[in-house]
Structure formats: C-alpha cells, structure tokens
Design a protein around this motif. Structure first.
Motif, mmCIF file in Angstrom:
data_model
loop_
_atom_site.group_PDB
_atom_site.id
_atom_site.type_symbol
_atom_site.label_atom_id
_atom_site.label_comp_id
_atom_site.label_asym_id
_atom_site.label_seq_id
_atom_site.Cartn_x
_atom_site.Cartn_y
_atom_site.Cartn_z
ATOM 1 N N LEU A 1 0.852 -1.185 0.000
ATOM 2 C CA LEU A 1 0.000 0.000 0.000
ATOM 3 C C LEU A 1 0.887 1.234 0.000
ATOM 4 O O LEU A 1 1.865 1.298 0.759
ATOM 5 C CB LEU A 1 -0.926 0.020 1.221
ATOM 6 N N TYR A 2 0.524 2.189 -0.843
ATOM 7 C CA TYR A 2 1.284 3.434 -0.965
ATOM 8 C C TYR A 2 2.768 3.151 -1.206
ATOM 9 O O TYR A 2 3.652 3.787 -0.640
ATOM 10 C CB TYR A 2 1.126 4.309 0.285
ATOM 11 N N ARG A 3 3.016 2.099 -2.025
ATOM 12 C CA ARG A 3 4.368 1.713 -2.463
ATOM 13 C C ARG A 3 5.224 1.114 -1.350
ATOM 14 O O ARG A 3 6.439 0.948 -1.524
ATOM 15 C CB ARG A 3 5.089 2.900 -3.107
ATOM 16 N N ARG A 4 4.605 0.761 -0.236
ATOM 17 C CA ARG A 4 5.356 0.125 0.846
ATOM 18 C C ARG A 4 4.888 -1.313 1.021
ATOM 19 O O ARG A 4 3.706 -1.618 0.871
ATOM 20 C CB ARG A 4 5.169 0.899 2.147
ATOM 21 N N ARG A 5 5.833 -2.181 1.386
ATOM 22 C CA ARG A 5 5.485 -3.552 1.719
ATOM 23 C C ARG A 5 5.194 -3.610 3.209
ATOM 24 O O ARG A 5 6.044 -3.290 4.044
ATOM 25 C CB ARG A 5 6.623 -4.511 1.369
ATOM 26 N N LEU A 6 3.968 -4.025 3.553
ATOM 27 C CA LEU A 6 3.519 -3.985 4.934
ATOM 28 C C LEU A 6 3.148 -5.389 5.409
ATOM 29 O O LEU A 6 3.968 -6.290 5.323
ATOM 30 C CB LEU A 6 2.359 -2.993 5.055
ATOM 31 N N TRP A 7 1.945 -5.624 5.883
ATOM 32 C CA TRP A 7 1.514 -6.959 6.285
ATOM 33 C C TRP A 7 1.129 -7.772 5.058
ATOM 34 O O TRP A 7 0.858 -7.214 3.989
ATOM 35 C CB TRP A 7 0.304 -6.857 7.204
ATOM 36 N N ALA A 8 1.098 -9.090 5.210
ATOM 37 C CA ALA A 8 0.630 -9.928 4.103
ATOM 38 C C ALA A 8 -0.807 -9.572 3.742
ATOM 39 O O ALA A 8 -1.191 -9.578 2.568
ATOM 40 C CB ALA A 8 0.726 -11.408 4.479
ATOM 41 N N GLU A 9 -1.620 -9.246 4.750
ATOM 42 C CA GLU A 9 -2.987 -8.763 4.523
ATOM 43 C C GLU A 9 -3.143 -7.414 5.222
ATOM 44 O O GLU A 9 -3.756 -7.281 6.283
ATOM 45 C CB GLU A 9 -4.027 -9.777 5.034
ATOM 46 N N LEU B 1 14.818 -1.738 -11.506
ATOM 47 C CA LEU B 1 13.681 -0.835 -11.591
ATOM 48 C C LEU B 1 13.237 -0.414 -10.197
ATOM 49 O O LEU B 1 13.410 -1.144 -9.217
ATOM 50 C CB LEU B 1 12.521 -1.523 -12.317
ATOM 51 N N ASP B 2 12.663 0.805 -10.099
ATOM 52 C CA ASP B 2 12.259 1.285 -8.783
ATOM 53 C C ASP B 2 10.922 0.668 -8.374
ATOM 54 O O ASP B 2 10.260 -0.023 -9.151
ATOM 55 C CB ASP B 2 12.220 2.817 -8.743
ATOM 56 N N ARG B 3 10.541 0.923 -7.124
ATOM 57 C CA ARG B 3 9.364 0.278 -6.560
ATOM 58 C C ARG B 3 8.091 0.623 -7.338
ATOM 59 O O ARG B 3 7.257 -0.245 -7.597
ATOM 60 C CB ARG B 3 9.228 0.675 -5.084
ATOM 61 N N ALA B 4 7.908 1.890 -7.692
ATOM 62 C CA ALA B 4 6.686 2.290 -8.396
ATOM 63 C C ALA B 4 6.544 1.546 -9.720
ATOM 64 O O ALA B 4 5.464 1.051 -10.070
ATOM 65 C CB ALA B 4 6.670 3.799 -8.617
ATOM 66 N N VAL B 5 7.619 1.446 -10.473
ATOM 67 C CA VAL B 5 7.593 0.739 -11.754
ATOM 68 C C VAL B 5 7.363 -0.749 -11.520
ATOM 69 O O VAL B 5 6.596 -1.405 -12.247
ATOM 70 C CB VAL B 5 8.901 0.982 -12.532
ATOM 71 N N ALA B 6 8.028 -1.299 -10.505
ATOM 72 C CA ALA B 6 7.870 -2.729 -10.210
ATOM 73 C C ALA B 6 6.431 -3.057 -9.832
ATOM 74 O O ALA B 6 5.884 -4.082 -10.251
ATOM 75 C CB ALA B 6 8.819 -3.129 -9.090
ATOM 76 N N LEU B 7 5.797 -2.199 -9.057
ATOM 77 C CA LEU B 7 4.408 -2.433 -8.675
ATOM 78 C C LEU B 7 3.486 -2.370 -9.885
ATOM 79 O O LEU B 7 2.553 -3.167 -10.018
ATOM 80 C CB LEU B 7 3.969 -1.420 -7.622
ATOM 81 N N ARG B 8 3.743 -1.431 -10.766
ATOM 82 C CA ARG B 8 2.903 -1.329 -11.971
ATOM 83 C C ARG B 8 3.086 -2.563 -12.851
ATOM 84 O O ARG B 8 2.104 -3.134 -13.344
ATOM 85 C CB ARG B 8 3.245 -0.062 -12.751
ATOM 86 N N GLU B 9 4.324 -3.018 -13.023
ATOM 87 C CA GLU B 9 4.561 -4.191 -13.859
ATOM 88 C C GLU B 9 3.951 -5.441 -13.213
ATOM 89 O O GLU B 9 3.344 -6.270 -13.897
ATOM 90 C CB GLU B 9 6.068 -4.391 -14.080
ATOM 91 N N MET B 10 4.110 -5.575 -11.902
ATOM 92 C CA MET B 10 3.518 -6.726 -11.225
ATOM 93 C C MET B 10 2.006 -6.729 -11.380
ATOM 94 O O MET B 10 1.383 -7.770 -11.640
ATOM 95 C CB MET B 10 3.888 -6.693 -9.740
ATOM 96 N N THR B 11 1.374 -5.563 -11.237
ATOM 97 C CA THR B 11 -0.082 -5.486 -11.347
ATOM 98 C C THR B 11 -0.550 -5.816 -12.759
ATOM 99 O O THR B 11 -1.593 -6.468 -12.950
ATOM 100 C CB THR B 11 -0.568 -4.089 -10.909
ATOM 101 N N GLN B 12 0.213 -5.404 -13.763
ATOM 102 C CA GLN B 12 -0.132 -5.763 -15.143
ATOM 103 C C GLN B 12 -0.070 -7.278 -15.330
ATOM 104 O O GLN B 12 -0.954 -7.876 -15.968
ATOM 105 C CB GLN B 12 0.828 -5.066 -16.121
ATOM 106 N N ARG B 13 0.954 -7.914 -14.786
ATOM 107 C CA ARG B 13 1.057 -9.377 -14.880
ATOM 108 C C ARG B 13 -0.107 -10.038 -14.151
ATOM 109 O O ARG B 13 -0.696 -11.008 -14.626
ATOM 110 C CB ARG B 13 2.380 -9.860 -14.265
ATOM 111 N N TYR B 14 -0.408 -9.507 -12.967
ATOM 112 C CA TYR B 14 -1.509 -10.036 -12.155
ATOM 113 C C TYR B 14 -2.801 -10.032 -12.973
ATOM 114 O O TYR B 14 -3.556 -11.015 -12.985
ATOM 115 C CB TYR B 14 -1.631 -9.161 -10.913
#
Length: 490
Positions: A225-233, A462-475
């Motif tokens: 959330l907000y580009r941070r890795r927090l709890w699993a849920e 790649l930075d976190r923002a780009v990685a999150l966008r790429e992961m979400t596209q794969r998802y």
C-alpha cells in the motif's frame, strides 16, 4: 453497500428516537427467538465480491458509476471508492454442483462487467488492495456519489474530531493520515454468508472466529500500500485504523473500536446484538415507520430496519445478520475476513475451505473453543494477517505450528468432512480443497506471489513504483486465466 438514505442530516431528536427504535428492535428479535419465530431453513450460502477498476497503466480508474450504468445488472453495486464495485452473487445451496454453479455465474458476471468496463477504457481486478494506489487517489472527492457514503464520512469523521492516523509496521513502515474515510476504499474483500438455525448460530460464529487467523494466512492478498510492503494482509490493520471514530482519549479508556474482532465467545446471537447496542452509538440514525413489537404482537414478521441499519455500521470481522426474504426471517453469519482475488477459483477454494471447516467444527463435541482462549484466537487473527502463508499459529493439542502443516495435517480433513455434510459433489470438493492443499505445499498465496514478483522486477534495477505497476499488469493477465495463484510464474 446498503440502501440509499432518505436523509443525511440528523437532529439530536432523531438520534434519541433511533436509539429507542434499536432497543425496541432488539426486544422484538429476543421475542422471535424465544417463540421460535425464526426459521432454521436450509443451510444456504452467499458471496459478495468487491472489485477494483484500473486504467491502461494499472492505476485506479474513477469510473464506477459509468461502468455500472452501462452494465445495468442489479447484482452489481457501487462501493465506497469511485474505482470500486461490488458483485452480490445470489445465494444457493452447496449441495451437488453448488460450488461449480457459483464459479460459472461469477465468471459470466465478471465477463459482462469487463465488457462494460472496456467501453470506459478500464479493466477489472480482484485484489485485496490495489498496489498502484497513492494517498492522493483516496481523498474526499474520490468517494462514490451515494448518500450513504457521504453520510458515513460525515458521521465517522465528525465523531473522531481529528485526522485518522495510520501507523502500520511490516517489513517497511507506513505512517500517514487522512481527514476522511475515503482511504477505506483501498480495502476490497470477498465476504461469505452462511445461513444457520438460531439454535446453532453461536457455534457457527465461534467456529468462524476460531479459524479467522488460518483463513487470513492462507488467503492473504494485500502486501503493498502506498508503495510500501507492509503486512501480508494489510487490509486488516488499515481498515481498522482508517475508519476508527474514537478520539485518542476514548481509545486509551478502552472504548471498543467499530471495526472489531470481539472479546469473548458467545452463547447466542443476542450476545452480539446486545453488545452492538451497548457499546456503539448510532452512526446513521435513519428512522423507519415500523413498530417491530406491534408487528410481532399482531402475528407478523418485523423487518427491524433500525436494528439492521445499526448492525451494518458495526464492522465485526464475523458479523451477525438478521434478514427477511419472501416474508420469512432467518439468521446468517457474514464472514468478512478475506480479501478479493486473486482468481475466482482461488476465492471459491477459500469459500469451500471456510464453509466445510466451519460446519465440521460447529458440529463437533466438545467444541473447539472450550479449549481455545479467545485472546489466542484474536492473536492468531493478527498473526495470520501479518505473516500470511509463513505464519505460525497456535492450535489446541498441537501448540504453535506452521499454518501450512496445520492445514494439511489437521484442518483439510475436517473441511472435507464438512463439505460432505453439505452434500457437495466430490469433484468440486476435491478440486477446490486441492487448491488449498497445493497453496500450502508451494507456500504461495496472492501476497507471496506479489512480493516475489516485485522483488524479481526490482532486482532488474527498476524502482518500486515501476515494479508495482509491472507486477499489477502481470496479475491482471494471469487473473483472466482463472488458474489459481500458486501456479502463476514469477
């Protein structure tokens, strides 16, 4: 989501009258239970699935009203954020092909919604928290245009009298604040409904509470959330903090939070309704016309509008529900623990595990909760949410064990037995519980897949923002296959 309110401006007199009506509704419910006026009925089930809308860049798309208007399907409703929708799946029995029928209907409904979304240049995603969200996309202007949501925001923010402060510590830390409940729109869930006989309600609710930590560990799907890795849920602590109407001094005094696990096992559904009336002031004191005690005395079935509305603004993770369908009253446990996604198959695997395990535990003697301290159940709930598939949970007779071992060795056989009690076709039982077993074997649920994928992308520089966008596209691509998440490549 709930009905449209007639008014969203409430006077002190409205609140006094509403409290009286709620208590009168509680009196009527007590009378119905004492007189055996609430039917046992069939053990039907229901599902609610919350959905996010994203644009071509996998960012939130604030177009839910447009998509809903084009779709024109009463099964879909607006949710809090303008990028949220909710699918209400009609209830049914699990017997025979019930689980397979659920899968076919949900997939068909999502295809139709996807067609409407594409006309607005958006896509649907089933996920616990959208990883590409930023705080600037969860502000007052991004609340859906619905009277109930505006009223809730005004009431909860007004009760708090200060900003909602968020502080979540995981592998990384998030500290932020908001002057609105709009951030709640980040939390998207899958909710299971189970109709039970009045005499059995306490057993089913207690069983649901006992396994909440296991459910979260297996089904976690919200690690970012907000580009941070927090709890699993992360959805669990975020929802609790983002909608907490208590000023700091009230929290320090032990006033119960409105998003609440509870603090004891129960003997009757009345225990929960009585706590709701005792501990929580009304948020939406909308007055109806019904006198429930008079309706009951005349031989009718009361709708209990004020009691039901008040109950709907107390966000227990396992919530009691009184409802009337076709003039026939019944009770349900609403299980609100799990996130949406990753796929329809994954959600139905979670549902099969929940429905089967809860039924088996509720009908076993002696009851599990007689040898499980309630505080240990709540601790397991938080551990499952924090650690996900890597969690170690306490279980009576076994001590603290890896959740994957607990599920495969102890709980899956019980879930099998519970589904057999429902008369579920063995092919559906084995397929969906097989997904749970394989998830434990591979130690990969939605949260684990997201974290592994983001780490792999970041290792390419790649930075976190780009990685999150790429992961979400794969998802998004893998979600369309309806293949369970433990089979997805990294």
């Amino acid at each position: 989501m709930g009905k449209e309110l007639v008014t969203a401006v409430f006077s002190p007199h409205d609140r006094v009258l509403f409290r009286r009506r709620v208590r009168r509704g509680l009196d009527a419910l007590t009378g119905m239970l004492e007189e055996g006026r609430i039917e046992a009925g069939d053990r039907t089930t229901g599902l609610e699935i919350e959905i996010n809308l994203v644009d071509a860049e996998a960012a939130p798309a604030m177009r839910n009203a447009e998509v809903l208007a084009d779709l024109a399907d009463p099964r879909f409703q607006l949710e809090l954020g303008r990028f949220n929708l909710e699918l209400n799946v009609p209830p049914r029995s699990l017997a025979g092909d019930g689980l397979g029928d659920y899968e076919r209907e949900i997939l068909q409904a999502l295809r139709a919604a996807g067609d409407s979304a594409r006309k607005r240049e958006t896509r649907l995603i089933l996920i616990g928290m959208l990883p590409t969200l930023t705080a600037g996309q969860l502000v007052l202007g991004d609340i859906s245009d619905h009277e109930r949501f505006r009223a809730l925001d005004a009431e909860i923010a007004g009760a708090r009298g200060d900003a909602f402060r968020i502080d979540i510590q995981g592998p990384e830390r998030l500290r932020t604040s908001s002057d609105t409940i709009a951030p709640e729109g980040a939390c998207t869930s899958a909710q299971f409904h189970l109709r039970v006989a009045p005499a059995d309600f306490a057993r089913y609710w207690n069983a649901s509470q006992a396994i909440a930590g296991v459910q979260l560990a297996l089904g976690a799907n919200a690690p970012f959330l907000y580009r941070r890795r927090l709890w699993a849920e992360t959805r669990i602590p975020f929802f609790e903090q983002a909608t907490d109407p208590r000023p700091d001094e009230f929290a320090a005094q032990g006033v119960r939070p409105r998003v609440w696990f509870g603090d004891r096992w129960i003997d009757s559904i009345l225990d929960l309704y009585e706590e709701n009336v005792r501990y929580f002031p009304p948020l939406l004191p909308e007055l109806g016309e019904e006198d429930p005690v008079a309706v009951l005395a005349a031989g009718g079935i009361p709708e209990l509008p004020e009691l039901r509305l008040h109950n709907g603004t107390v966000y227990r993770w396992n919530r009691p529900v009184y409802d009337v369908t076709g003039g026939r009253p019944h009770l349900r446990v609403e299980n609100r623990v799990l996130p949406s996604g990753p796929t329809v198959a994954d959600m139905l695997a979670n549902a099969a595990f929940y429905f089967g395990l809860v039924r088996q535990l509720a009908e076993e003697d002696p009851p599990l909760w007689t040898c499980l301290d309630f505080a240990a159940a709540e601790a397991g709930f938080r551990t499952g949410a924090r650690d996900g598939i890597e969690a170690r949970l306490f279980w009576p007779g076994f001590g603290e064990v890896p959740v994957t071992d607990l599920v495969r060795d102890v709980l899956l056989p019980r879930a099998h037995s519970g589904l057999d009690r429902y008369g579920v076709h063995p092919a559906h039982r084995d397929r969906f519980l097989g997904i749970i077993e394989d998830r434990c074997r591979t130690r990969r649920n939605g949260a684990a897949w997201q974290c592994e994928t983001v780490r792999t992308v970041q290792e390419r520089g790649l930075d976190r923002a780009v990685a999150l966008r790429e992961m979400t596209q794969r998802y998004l691509e893998f979600q369309r296959t309806n293949e369970p998440v433990h089979t997805w490549p990294i």
